[in-house]
Design a protein around this motif. Structure first.
Motif, short mmCIF file in Angstrom:
data_model
loop_
_atom_site.label_atom_id
_atom_site.label_comp_id
_atom_site.label_asym_id
_atom_site.label_seq_id
_atom_site.Cartn_x
_atom_site.Cartn_y
_atom_site.Cartn_z
N ARG A 20 -4.36 0.99 -8.19
CA ARG A 20 -5.36 0.23 -7.44
C ARG A 20 -4.77 -1.06 -6.87
NH1 ARG A 20 -8.97 2.77 -11.31
NH2 ARG A 20 -8.32 1.35 -12.97
N GLU A 21 -3.97 -1.73 -7.68
CA GLU A 21 -3.32 -2.95 -7.21
C GLU A 21 -2.37 -2.64 -6.06
OE1 GLU A 21 -0.29 -6.48 -8.77
OE2 GLU A 21 -1.18 -5.08 -10.20
N ALA A 22 -1.63 -1.55 -6.17
CA ALA A 22 -0.68 -1.18 -5.12
C ALA A 22 -1.39 -0.96 -3.79
CB ALA A 22 0.09 0.07 -5.54
N VAL A 23 -2.51 -0.23 -3.81
CA VAL A 23 -3.26 0.00 -2.57
C VAL A 23 -3.74 -1.31 -1.98
CG1 VAL A 23 -5.34 1.03 -1.58
CG2 VAL A 23 -3.97 2.33 -3.21
N ARG A 24 -4.31 -2.17 -2.79
CA ARG A 24 -4.85 -3.43 -2.26
C ARG A 24 -3.76 -4.29 -1.65
NH1 ARG A 24 -8.03 -3.30 -7.51
NH2 ARG A 24 -10.03 -2.35 -6.91
N ARG A 25 -2.59 -4.30 -2.28
CA ARG A 25 -1.48 -5.08 -1.71
C ARG A 25 -0.98 -4.47 -0.41
NH1 ARG A 25 3.10 -6.36 -5.90
NH2 ARG A 25 3.80 -7.54 -4.06
N LEU A 26 -0.92 -3.16 -0.35
CA LEU A 26 -0.48 -2.52 0.89
C LEU A 26 -1.45 -2.78 2.03
CD1 LEU A 26 0.76 0.91 -0.55
CD2 LEU A 26 2.19 -0.80 0.62
N VAL A 27 -2.74 -2.74 1.73
CA VAL A 27 -3.74 -2.93 2.78
C VAL A 27 -3.86 -4.39 3.16
CG1 VAL A 27 -6.19 -2.68 3.35
CG2 VAL A 27 -5.01 -0.85 2.11
N ARG A 28 -3.99 -5.26 2.17
CA ARG A 28 -4.28 -6.65 2.46
C ARG A 28 -3.04 -7.47 2.82
NH1 ARG A 28 -8.51 -7.63 -2.63
NH2 ARG A 28 -9.90 -5.86 -2.12
N ASP A 29 -1.91 -7.17 2.17
CA ASP A 29 -0.70 -7.94 2.44
C ASP A 29 0.17 -7.33 3.52
OD1 ASP A 29 -1.63 -9.45 0.33
OD2 ASP A 29 -0.16 -8.70 -1.11
N ARG B 138 6.43 0.79 10.80
CA ARG B 138 7.18 0.31 9.64
C ARG B 138 6.62 0.96 8.39
NH1 ARG B 138 4.40 -4.21 7.15
NH2 ARG B 138 6.36 -5.03 6.33
N MET B 139 7.41 0.98 7.35
CA MET B 139 6.98 1.52 6.07
C MET B 139 6.98 0.42 5.02
SD MET B 139 8.79 5.24 5.84
CE MET B 139 8.79 6.38 7.23
N ALA B 140 6.02 0.49 4.13
CA ALA B 140 5.95 -0.43 3.00
C ALA B 140 5.57 0.38 1.77
CB ALA B 140 4.93 -1.53 3.25
N SER B 141 6.12 0.02 0.63
CA SER B 141 5.80 0.76 -0.58
C SER B 141 5.49 -0.19 -1.72
CB SER B 141 6.94 1.70 -0.97
OG SER B 141 8.10 0.97 -1.30
N ARG B 142 4.70 0.29 -2.67
CA ARG B 142 4.39 -0.44 -3.88
C ARG B 142 4.41 0.52 -5.05
NH1 ARG B 142 5.23 -4.00 -0.94
NH2 ARG B 142 4.04 -5.93 -0.55
N ASP B 143 4.85 0.02 -6.19
CA ASP B 143 4.96 0.81 -7.41
C ASP B 143 3.59 0.94 -8.06
OD1 ASP B 143 5.71 2.01 -9.79
OD2 ASP B 143 6.84 0.28 -10.54
N SER B 144 3.18 2.17 -8.34
CA SER B 144 1.91 2.39 -9.04
C SER B 144 2.02 2.08 -10.53
CB SER B 144 1.46 3.85 -8.90
OG SER B 144 2.30 4.71 -9.66
N ARG B 145 3.24 1.93 -11.02
CA ARG B 145 3.51 1.71 -12.45
C ARG B 145 2.97 2.86 -13.30
NH1 ARG B 145 1.18 -3.24 -11.17
NH2 ARG B 145 -0.36 -3.02 -12.85
N SER B 146 2.72 4.00 -12.66
CA SER B 146 2.25 5.21 -13.36
C SER B 146 0.91 4.99 -14.06
CB SER B 146 3.29 5.69 -14.38
OG SER B 146 4.50 6.03 -13.74
N SER B 147 0.11 4.06 -13.56
CA SER B 147 -1.19 3.79 -14.18
C SER B 147 -2.26 3.63 -13.11
CB SER B 147 -1.13 2.51 -15.02
OG SER B 147 -1.02 1.36 -14.19
N ALA B 148 -3.51 3.87 -13.51
CA ALA B 148 -4.62 3.72 -12.56
C ALA B 148 -4.75 2.28 -12.09
CB ALA B 148 -5.91 4.20 -13.21
N ASP B 149 -4.63 1.32 -13.01
CA ASP B 149 -4.72 -0.09 -12.61
C ASP B 149 -3.59 -0.46 -11.66
OD1 ASP B 149 -7.00 -0.49 -14.10
OD2 ASP B 149 -5.95 -1.36 -15.82
N GLY B 150 -2.39 0.01 -11.96
CA GLY B 150 -1.26 -0.28 -11.07
C GLY B 150 -1.45 0.35 -9.71
#
Length: 402
Positions: free
Chosen positions: A69-78, A55-67
């Motif tokens: 980092r949050e995107a990676v954590r949500r993809l891995v943890r959630d 399956r594929m899942a995606s998260r928006d980086s919001r074009s920022s470093a903070d976004g």
């Protein structure tokens, strides 16, 4: 952006960090398109004698470093991502890769000179990364490609003005060992490098004065489109008219009018080419050619094809290769080991992590191009040098900057 694909809890999840909002959203368009296109094809993989749902899942980086980092954590943890893919920018891509290192999940990325990715994040030849892998060209490859263009336009030993900022692009270009500058000088070219400017630029009079005094007739740059337009406008006003500009940043995209609106910033600017519909490469997944992928993008989006499209597609090819060749695709360490030994032919060309130039990195071949008035589109990227890409036809000649 929510998960896509099947909801099988035992599925191998490919996580994608993609810019859908903010200044990098245009870079996210090819990645989002390829993800949607390949999702049906990558619902299952075969590893040895076993089949695995994907399956594929995606998260928006919001074009920022903070976004990012949050995107990676949500993809891995959630979402339970087994591997993370991204195309990103100067601040966002390192944030994705560093967070994957922290989370202990394999990552594959592209569109970032490998020296900045590798040494800029603190790795050495003896101390490589554990989880993060990358494919791209290097600053040395850009310098060689641009030197080819300079020499094609006027012979060896050019005096080249450097329009470099005081940020990562400029500082890495200047780097005495790993940068652009030492390679260009080794080819016999003299570089005139005034003080780096702060982005966004407010003027380039100091640069233009130095270029005039030193007899510069070629300018090389890593400027944004807006800053490049400002430089060209001010150069016109002061009567400084270089015969050629080479630029490595934002030149993946068709020219658009900026600044005063008199002309696109990229008009007749020469740049690097890493992927076009004319490249003689095919997908390792289904045999799709570069031309077929570009046509599908234009028909599906109504927009002109973009160079990052080929790299975006190759990201998924590399992910599928790692999951199908890993000793155990359910284990992160096994997937990372598969990436480290990966060798495959992709729609972006041959990729070989066993060949280096350093651990964690495979290189992409470059040729030289120029944005010129087009036939199917207002502006089209023409291949004008090709000695490093076997099988790529030339479809244009260098023209004066104008």
């Amino acid at each position: 952006m929510g998960a896509t694909g099947g909801g099988d809890g035992d599925a191998l999840t490919i996580g994608v960090v993609v810019a859908r909002t903010g200044r990098l959203a245009k870079l996210g368009d090819p990645l989002a398109f390829v993800m949607s296109r390949l999702e049906p094809e990558l619902r299952r993989i075969r590893n040895g004698g076993r089949h695995h749902a994907v399956r594929m899942a995606s998260r928006d980086s919001r074009s920022s470093a903070d976004g990012a980092r949050e995107a990676v954590r949500r993809l891995v943890r959630d979402e339970g991502a087994r591997i993370v893919l991204t195309l990103a920018g100067t601040e966002v891509l390192p944030a994705v890769a560093d967070t994957c290192e922290e989370e202990g999940v394999p990552c594959v990325s592209s569109t970032f000179p490998w020296q900045v990715y590798y040494y800029g994040r603190g790795a050495t030849a003896r101390r490589p990364f554990r989880w993060t892998y990358h494919f791209c060209w290097g600053l040395d490859d850009i310098a060689e490609t641009f030197a080819d263009l300079w020499e094609a336009a006027g012979g060896p030993a050019r005096t080249v003005g450097c329009l470099w900022n005081d940020g990562p692009q400029g500082n890495w270009s200047r780097h005495a060992e790993q940068g652009f500058a030492p390679v260009a000088r080794a080819r016999g070219h003299r570089l005139v490098d005034p003080v780096g400017y702060r982005e966004p630029a407010v003027g380039f009079d100091e640069h233009l004065a130095a270029f005039r005094a030193e007899g510069v007739d070629v300018v090389t740059s890593a400027a944004t489109g807006k800053d490049l337009a400002l430089f060209r406008e001010r150069a016109d006003e002061l009567g400084v008219r270089p015969k050629m500009i080479t630029c490595s940043r934002w030149l993946a995209y068709p020219p658009s009018t900026t600044g005063s609106g008199r002309r696109p910033a990229q008009a007749n600017v020469a740049t690097l080419i890493y992927w076009t519909p004319n490249h003689p490469y095919r997908s390792s997944l289904d045999g799709t050619s570069a031309a077929e992928l570009a046509e599908a993008y234009e028909q599906g989006t109504g927009r002109q094809w973009l160079q990052p499209l080929g790299l975006a597609h190759a990201l998924f090819e590399v992910a599928a290769h790692a999951l199908t060749t890993a000793d155990d695709p359910t284990q992160a360490a096994s997937v990372a080991e598969a990436l480290g030994r990966a060798r495959l032919e992709t729609i972006a060309g041959p990729l070989d992590w066993t060949a280096g130039p350093v651990p964690n990195v495979a290189t992409v071949r470059l040729s030289g191009g120029q944005w010129q008035p087009g036939r199917a589109h207002d502006w089209e990227l023409r291949a004008v040098t090709n000695r490093r890409v076997e099988g790529l036809p030339l479809d244009g000649d260098l023209v004066p900057l104008g």
